[in-house]
Design a protein around this motif. Structure first.
Motif, PDB file in Angstrom:
ATOM      1  N   PHE A  13       3.881  -0.357  19.555  1.00 54.16           N
ATOM      2  CA  PHE A  13       4.823  -1.400  19.121  1.00 54.16           C
ATOM      3  C   PHE A  13       4.636  -1.705  17.635  1.00 54.16           C
ATOM      4  O   PHE A  13       5.616  -1.879  16.897  1.00 54.16           O
ATOM      5  N   ASN A  16       6.369   0.735  15.574  1.00 51.42           N
ATOM      6  CA  ASN A  16       7.778   0.957  15.911  1.00 51.42           C
ATOM      7  C   ASN A  16       8.021   2.396  16.376  1.00 51.42           C
ATOM      8  O   ASN A  16       9.038   3.023  16.036  1.00 51.42           O
ATOM      9  N   ALA A  69       9.106   4.483  18.997  1.00 57.44           N
ATOM     10  CA  ALA A  69       9.873   4.426  20.243  1.00 57.44           C
ATOM     11  C   ALA A  69       9.397   5.468  21.245  1.00 57.44           C
ATOM     12  O   ALA A  69       9.324   5.210  22.447  1.00 57.44           O
ATOM     13  N   TRP A 110       3.929  -6.292  23.292  1.00 53.09           N
ATOM     14  CA  TRP A 110       4.937  -6.549  22.261  1.00 53.09           C
ATOM     15  C   TRP A 110       4.608  -7.811  21.465  1.00 53.09           C
ATOM     16  O   TRP A 110       4.659  -7.817  20.236  1.00 53.09           O
ATOM     17  N   PRO A 129       7.929  -7.067  17.127  1.00 49.91           N
ATOM     18  CA  PRO A 129       8.835  -6.290  16.261  1.00 49.91           C
ATOM     19  C   PRO A 129      10.257  -6.276  16.812  1.00 49.91           C
ATOM     20  O   PRO A 129      10.483  -6.466  18.003  1.00 49.91           O
ATOM     21  N   ASP A 130      11.211  -6.046  15.914  1.00 50.30           N
ATOM     22  CA  ASP A 130      12.625  -6.016  16.289  1.00 50.30           C
ATOM     23  C   ASP A 130      12.917  -4.744  17.086  1.00 50.30           C
ATOM     24  O   ASP A 130      12.976  -3.642  16.524  1.00 50.30           O
ATOM     25  N   MET A 131      13.120  -4.866  18.397  1.00 47.61           N
ATOM     26  CA  MET A 131      13.349  -3.706  19.241  1.00 47.61           C
ATOM     27  C   MET A 131      14.773  -3.181  19.113  1.00 47.61           C
ATOM     28  O   MET A 131      15.047  -2.029  19.439  1.00 47.61           O
ATOM     29  N   ILE A 141      15.194   0.002  17.029  1.00 48.70           N
ATOM     30  CA  ILE A 141      14.861   1.328  17.562  1.00 48.70           C
ATOM     31  C   ILE A 141      15.496   1.565  18.934  1.00 48.70           C
ATOM     32  O   ILE A 141      15.211   2.562  19.589  1.00 48.70           O
TER      33      ILE A 141
END
Length: 320
Positions: free
Chosen positions: A124, A127, A129, A277, A283-285, A288
């Motif tokens: 996470f 980032n 994925a 997370w 983080p901004d999911m 991704i």
């Protein structure tokens, strides 16, 4: 060849090494997605097919990879009375006390779940994925296994009590027959204050159910004898299995036990994803969420799964 592999997979599907069974593992990972908050749901829902289908990867992998098997179980009885409450909670202390070889010989599932917490949190943070999806699917599998009573004992398939086959019966046959009537709504994911302790609580909940798992089957067998079995057609194969009447009586005697353990598995899987997370800084999911595996990666994944499947069929059988 593909048809032969599918038939053989049906034949081995109830083997004691197959965790919850493919259907149940996939169901647990699938349902966990719906407990996530919107910030995470946007990513996991888009990739729910991957999370669901790859829930069984660790079981397939364990036949092909030597170090995989211990990650699925822990033989608490090998450590004496009340081991679930007395064993060191953290790997370093446990290894210093017993040695890594002993720990691996008797299974490491609660410690491995916590190890995966750090791996998923790092994914996470980066980032990544690809890694998030792979690790999320895997940790869901191990968490589910920790909730299985027969994953907490060296009598994992009833072989020590004349109940051979009970492993696949409890964790595969019963969910296949009755899971459509289970309530899988477990509420929203919660933050775990201590992921290692949460992993141990999963093991404890499974182990506390072990006596009932063995006792009720043995009592019913005294009434049914070999009449507890029947033959069913599955695909192109005819397999010997526990008949529906015996299965129903056993399921009723357990009074919702299988459903409760599946619910607990779903909840802890969602909690673990969410906690990783949060600890990674949330983080901004969405950034991704659109990730897709390349065609090359998909092909390589399919080839790996074929080799794992061949190892399941033609390779050696592990203890659990």
């Amino acid at each position: 060849m593909k048809k032969i592999l599918s038939i053989l997979l049906v034949m081995i599907g109830a083997a004691p090494a197959m965790g919850w069974g493919f259907m149940a593992h996939r169901k647990i990972n699938h349902q966990a997605v719906f407990s996530l908050p919107p910030e995470l749901f946007v990513f996991y829902k888009r990739h729910i097919r991957y999370i669901t289908e790859n829930a069984v990867n660790p079981d397939q992998r364990r036949y092909a990879v030597e170090w995989e098997a211990p990650r699925h179980f822990i033989d608490l009885d090998k450590y004496g009375d009340s081991a679930a409450h007395k064993l060191p909670r953290y790997w370093k202390e446990a290894a210093e006390l017993y040695g890594e070889d002993t720990l691996n010989a008797h299974g490491i599932v609660p410690w491995h779940i916590n190890r995966m917490y750090y791996q998923l949190k790092e994914a996470f943070e980066n980032n990544d994925a690809r890694a998030i999806l792979r690790l999320s699917a895997d940790v869901g599998h191990y968490i589910a296994d920790a909730h299985v009573p027969l994953h907490t004992t060296s009598n994992y398939n009833g072989q020590l009590t004349g109940q051979h086959g009970i492993h696949g019966f409890w964790e595969s046959r019963l969910p296949e027959l009755f899971a459509e009537d289970y309530d899988f709504f477990v509420g929203k994911a919660d933050y775990l204050m201590n992921t290692q302790e949460s992993a141990w609580q999963a093991v404890i909940s499974g182990n506390e159910a072990l006596d009932s798992v063995l006792l009720f089957e043995k009592e019913l067998t005294m009434t049914y004898g070999d009449e507890k079995y029947s033959y069913e057609e599955r695909g192109s194969a005819i397999v010997k299995t526990y008949n529906r009447n015996f299965s129903t009586r056993y399921h009723e005697a357990l009074a919702g036990q299988v459903e409760r353990q599946m619910q607990a598995s779903i909840k802890l899987v969602a909690d673990m994803w969410y906690t990783c997370w949060v600890d990674a800084g949330q983080p901004d999911m969405g950034a991704i969420a659109g990730f897709e595996f390349s065609e090359k990666e998909k092909h390589e994944e399919e080839e790996r799964k074929k080799s794992w499947l061949e190892a399941v069929i033609f390779g050696r059988e592990h203890e659990h």
